[in-house]
Design an enzyme around this catalytic site. Structure first.
Site, PDB file in Angstrom:
ATOM      1  N   ARG A  97       0.651  -1.467  -0.226  1.00  0.00           N
ATOM      2  CA  ARG A  97      -0.247   0.054   0.009  1.00  0.00           C
ATOM      3  C   ARG A  97       0.663   1.069   0.002  1.00  0.00           C
ATOM      4  O   ARG A  97       2.174   0.844   0.524  1.00  0.00           O
ATOM      5  CB  ARG A  97      -0.504  -0.058   0.827  1.00  0.00           C
ATOM      6  CG  ARG A  97      -1.674   1.005   1.442  1.00  0.00           C
ATOM      7  CD  ARG A  97      -3.426   1.680   0.654  1.00  0.00           C
ATOM      8  NE  ARG A  97      -4.348   1.912   1.258  1.00  0.00           N
ATOM      9  CZ  ARG A  97      -4.934   1.810   0.869  1.00  0.00           C
ATOM     10  NH1 ARG A  97      -5.208   1.790  -1.198  1.00  0.00           N
ATOM     11  NH2 ARG A  97      -6.049   3.115   0.513  1.00  0.00           N
ATOM     12  N   THR A 370      -9.381   0.553 -10.081  1.00  0.00           N
ATOM     13  CA  THR A 370      -8.944   0.003  -8.711  1.00  0.00           C
ATOM     14  C   THR A 370      -8.965  -1.336  -9.965  1.00  0.00           C
ATOM     15  O   THR A 370      -9.958  -1.417 -10.921  1.00  0.00           O
ATOM     16  CB  THR A 370      -9.277  -0.484  -7.522  1.00  0.00           C
ATOM     17  OG1 THR A 370      -8.981   0.710  -6.829  1.00  0.00           O
ATOM     18  CG2 THR A 370      -8.408  -1.461  -7.507  1.00  0.00           C
ATOM     19  N   THR A 388      -3.991  -0.303  -6.915  1.00  0.00           N
ATOM     20  CA  THR A 388      -4.739   0.887  -7.351  1.00  0.00           C
ATOM     21  C   THR A 388      -3.598   1.940  -7.430  1.00  0.00           C
ATOM     22  O   THR A 388      -3.022   2.136  -7.290  1.00  0.00           O
ATOM     23  CB  THR A 388      -5.976   0.850  -6.373  1.00  0.00           C
ATOM     24  OG1 THR A 388      -6.849   1.510  -7.009  1.00  0.00           O
ATOM     25  CG2 THR A 388      -5.206   1.147  -4.369  1.00  0.00           C
ATOM     26  N   ASN A 390      -6.737   3.898  -7.008  1.00  0.00           N
ATOM     27  CA  ASN A 390      -7.001   5.268  -6.756  1.00  0.00           C
ATOM     28  C   ASN A 390      -8.060   4.895  -7.486  1.00  0.00           C
ATOM     29  O   ASN A 390      -8.599   4.650  -8.031  1.00  0.00           O
ATOM     30  CB  ASN A 390      -7.286   6.142  -5.549  1.00  0.00           C
ATOM     31  CG  ASN A 390      -8.434   6.251  -4.467  1.00  0.00           C
ATOM     32  OD1 ASN A 390      -9.217   5.103  -4.153  1.00  0.00           O
ATOM     33  ND2 ASN A 390      -8.970   7.485  -4.140  1.00  0.00           N
ATOM     34  N   ASP A 412      -8.070   8.485   0.796  1.00  0.00           N
ATOM     35  CA  ASP A 412      -8.362   7.554   1.342  1.00  0.00           C
ATOM     36  C   ASP A 412      -8.449   7.307   3.424  1.00  0.00           C
ATOM     37  O   ASP A 412      -8.797   6.921   3.881  1.00  0.00           O
ATOM     38  CB  ASP A 412      -7.937   6.102   1.360  1.00  0.00           C
ATOM     39  CG  ASP A 412      -8.861   5.056  -0.780  1.00  0.00           C
ATOM     40  OD1 ASP A 412      -9.614   5.916  -0.571  1.00  0.00           O
ATOM     41  OD2 ASP A 412      -8.415   4.416  -0.554  1.00  0.00           O
ATOM     42  N   SER A 441      -7.776   0.850   3.620  1.00  0.00           N
ATOM     43  CA  SER A 441      -8.044   0.462   1.882  1.00  0.00           C
ATOM     44  C   SER A 441      -9.813  -0.097   2.306  1.00  0.00           C
ATOM     45  O   SER A 441      -9.672  -1.255   3.321  1.00  0.00           O
ATOM     46  CB  SER A 441      -7.243   0.322   1.663  1.00  0.00           C
ATOM     47  OG  SER A 441      -7.884  -1.158   0.242  1.00  0.00           O
ATOM     48  N   SER A 442     -10.464  -0.990   1.316  1.00  0.00           N
ATOM     49  CA  SER A 442     -11.456  -1.363   1.256  1.00  0.00           C
ATOM     50  C   SER A 442     -10.937  -2.456   0.230  1.00  0.00           C
ATOM     51  O   SER A 442     -11.705  -3.542   0.270  1.00  0.00           O
ATOM     52  CB  SER A 442     -12.439  -0.453   0.413  1.00  0.00           C
ATOM     53  OG  SER A 442     -13.045  -0.182   1.824  1.00  0.00           O
ATOM     54  N   GLY A 461     -13.913  -1.274  -6.390  1.00  0.00           N
ATOM     55  CA  GLY A 461     -14.646  -0.349  -6.621  1.00  0.00           C
ATOM     56  C   GLY A 461     -15.373   0.603  -5.506  1.00  0.00           C
ATOM     57  O   GLY A 461     -15.565   0.386  -4.803  1.00  0.00           O
ATOM     58  N   GLY A 462     -13.483   0.436  -4.708  1.00  0.00           N
ATOM     59  CA  GLY A 462     -14.312   1.667  -3.857  1.00  0.00           C
ATOM     60  C   GLY A 462     -14.865   1.581  -2.647  1.00  0.00           C
ATOM     61  O   GLY A 462     -14.736  -0.113  -1.753  1.00  0.00           O
TER      62      GLY A 462
END
Ligand code: GLY
Length: 569
Positions: A97, A370, A388, A390, A412, A441-442, A461-462
């Site tokens: 990340r 992403t 990603t 973003n 984020d 993050s998701s 998909g955020g």
């Protein structure tokens, strides 16, 4: 839970979960790759055919996606690599990340009155975290791969030098970000032709990207985080008003984290730990649902229970989740059966629970980007990778000479408690900005491991990633094929805004009416969301199958190691 596909309007045979009883095979003998672009899927199969394992293939797919799907991910961004070594059973979550630069401050996106400066965390250099994907590629290849980086990066280098065909999705997303890309000289040069969006099929060459990959192939981690590439990035960002330093690059490293694990319906779920919120939320949701006999529910109550479940796990996300290296995340408590029981007991089976404990916020949601790919190799090694930049085309900045966009992952973070980000997500102290911290993050790369089948899944998909992966797991548990799981209709609730969103056609008018009568605010979206890629191995029959989300332009292909791959429908 065989109603899922009917209540969410997917036309499917109601077979229910298959009655598995089989001699369990120990390896598939074939390999499968499902990704968001055919070129990337082909690159993965090329590397598998060349003797690489799933992890080498993941490096190849990732590098190609960074080139041909620049709206979604790339070397200027980051990602999560969930890996499983079949022989030892070792599972690891490689956290690549992005990190906030050391110059970042808690209030960097607030004005003098303490109000958010909305676009500052989305467009331009301040929006970018220090990229992590290159470190992830090197780490995965060197620690887990069989082939040298020079081989696994070859398909991406070749495509960058020879040119790749600009596609319909590249074009649609570029249209959406054209103005801001045009304002950056590096981005405009790379992605616009005479200031205009390239035509579909236009061949785009990217020699700078090939050069950066060659440095990584030759020098590994130092090929990106030291020397020419690091210098280009630091000087380039600072020339545009940013404040990146050599220390940001010297101190960037991936973190190997223990994946989260929990059981659901006989499956071992292996998924993303913090700084992803995905695993904790999936565990909460599935453990709530496990205590409810969903087979007894009518369609309205069924969707009501799913909605109330999502509401509660997204509430936990907002309150508790962040980078665990900076803020203690009570993972054990949030994933405990007792917590799931409490959340389940809170659900009123007749009425919606208003998400009113935090200020209501309903911003226009940005389009999400992403990308996710799933790989199973012939030995049964697994790779689930979500990566990603973003929002589409990241922060819309290309430092000249690099060939890739930077991310806008700083969005984020929670810039101020209760203030929603581009996905409408709110957060608090746990996800406040701090120097060197990873934004929450998701992204939820996930394995479902059972005696009968092994599935690898995930999606972009955020904020909706988590609800999509949840529905994907329920589909697969329900007997769906990989393709059906990738295609299934979607609904989403994220606590705040207090709205149940449904894809067009996902819910019947009667179900929508019933939900509204229970107090839900239901919005039928004017578009679909997500781009799920699923790989699956049926351990009873030995068959592999895979699914590429029909909402995207990806491909899912199965092939024997060393043989020509065949298109898998
Ligand atoms: N940038 C989207 C996520 O990490 O969830």
């Amino acid at each position: 839970m065989k109603q899922l596909r009917v209540y969410l309007c997917l036309i499917a045979v109601l077979s229910g979960p298959p009655a598995w009883a089989c001699d369990v095979a120990d390896k598939p003998g074939q390999a499968v790759v499902a990704s968001a672009r055919p070129e990337a899927t082909d690159a993965g199969l090329e590397i598998l055919a060349a003797g690489g394992n799933a992890f080498d293939a993941a490096v190849a797919v990732s590098a190609v996606l960074g080139l041909v799907e620049p709206e979604s991910s790339g070397l200027g961004g980051g990602g999560f690599f969930l890996l499983r070594d079949a022989k030892s059973g070792h599972e690891v979550f490689v956290d690549a990340r992005e990190r906030a630069p050391f110059s970042a401050t808690r209030d960097m996106f607030l004005d003098g009155d303490g109000e958010p400066i909305r676009r500052k965390s989305i467009d331009g250099v301040h929006a970018a975290g220090i990229p992590g994907l290159a470190a992830g590629l090197v780490h995965v290849a060197e620690r887990y791969g069989r082939l040298p980086l020079s081989r696994s990066l070859r398909p991406a280098i070749r495509l960058a030098e020879q040119g790749w065909a600009f596609g319909s999705k590249n074009r649609a997303m570029l249209g959406y970000r054209k103005e801001v890309l045009a304002a950056d000289a590096g981005a405009a040069k790379l992605f616009l032709i005479d200031g205009e969006v390239p035509q579909q099929g236009q061949l785009l060459r990217n020699p700078d990207y090939a050069k950066v990959l060659r440095r990584i192939a030759e020098h590994g981690h130092a090929g990106f985080y030291e020397g020419d590439t690091a210098k280009l990035l630091i000087d380039g960002v600072n020339a545009l008003g940013g404040a990146w330093s050599k220390r940001d690059f010297d101190e960037y490293s991936v973190v190997e984290r223990e994946p989260l694990r929990f059981r659901y319906h006989g499956y071992q779920l292996v998924t993303a730990p913090p700084p992803s919120s995905g695993g904790v939320a999936l565990a909460g949701a599935l453990q709530i649902l496990d205590g409810i006999d969903m087979t007894k529910l009518d369609a309205v109550t069924f969707v009501h229970v799913l909605t109330e479940t999502m509401r509660r796990v997204y509430r936990d996300r907002a309150e508790h989740l962040g980078d665990p290296d900076f803020h203690p995340v009570p993972v054990d408590r949030l994933m405990s059966l007792a917590h799931a029981r409490d959340m389940r007991a809170e659900i009123d089976m007749q009425h919606a629970t208003p998400s009113s404990s935090l200020p209501a916020a309903s911003p226009a949601l940005e389009r999400e980007e992403t990308t996710h790919f799933s790989i199973i190799d012939a030995d049964g090694n697994l790779a689930a990778v979500t990566q990603t930049v973003n929002l589409p085309y990241g922060n819309a900045v290309v430092v000249p000479g690099t060939g890739f966009l930077l991310n806008n992952e700083m969005d984020d973070f929670s810039m101020k408690p209760g203030v929603p980000n581009a996905f409408g997500l709110i957060g608090g102290e746990a996800n406040a900005i701090a120097p060197g911290k990873r934004p929450l993050s998701s992204m939820s790369p996930t394995f479902m491991i059972g005696e009968d089948q092994v599935a690898v899944l995930g999606t972009p998909g955020g904020s909706r990633i988590i609800s999509m992966v949840l529905l994907g797991i329920l589909e697969l548990d329900d007997g769906a094929t990989a393709q059906q799981a990738a295609a299934a209709p979607r609904i989403h609730h994220q606590y705040m805004p207090d709205v149940l969103s449904a894809e067009p056609g996902a819910l019947t008018p009667e179900v929508i009416e019933g939900l509204r009568a229970m107090g839900h605010t239901v919005e039928v979206a004017n578009r679909t969301w997500g781009n799920m890629h699923v790989a699956r191995w049926n351990r009873c029959t030995g068959d592999l199958d895979a699914g590429a989300d029909p909402r995207g332009v990806g491909s899912a292909r199965v092939g024997k190691a060393g043989s020509e791959a065949a298109i898998f429908e």
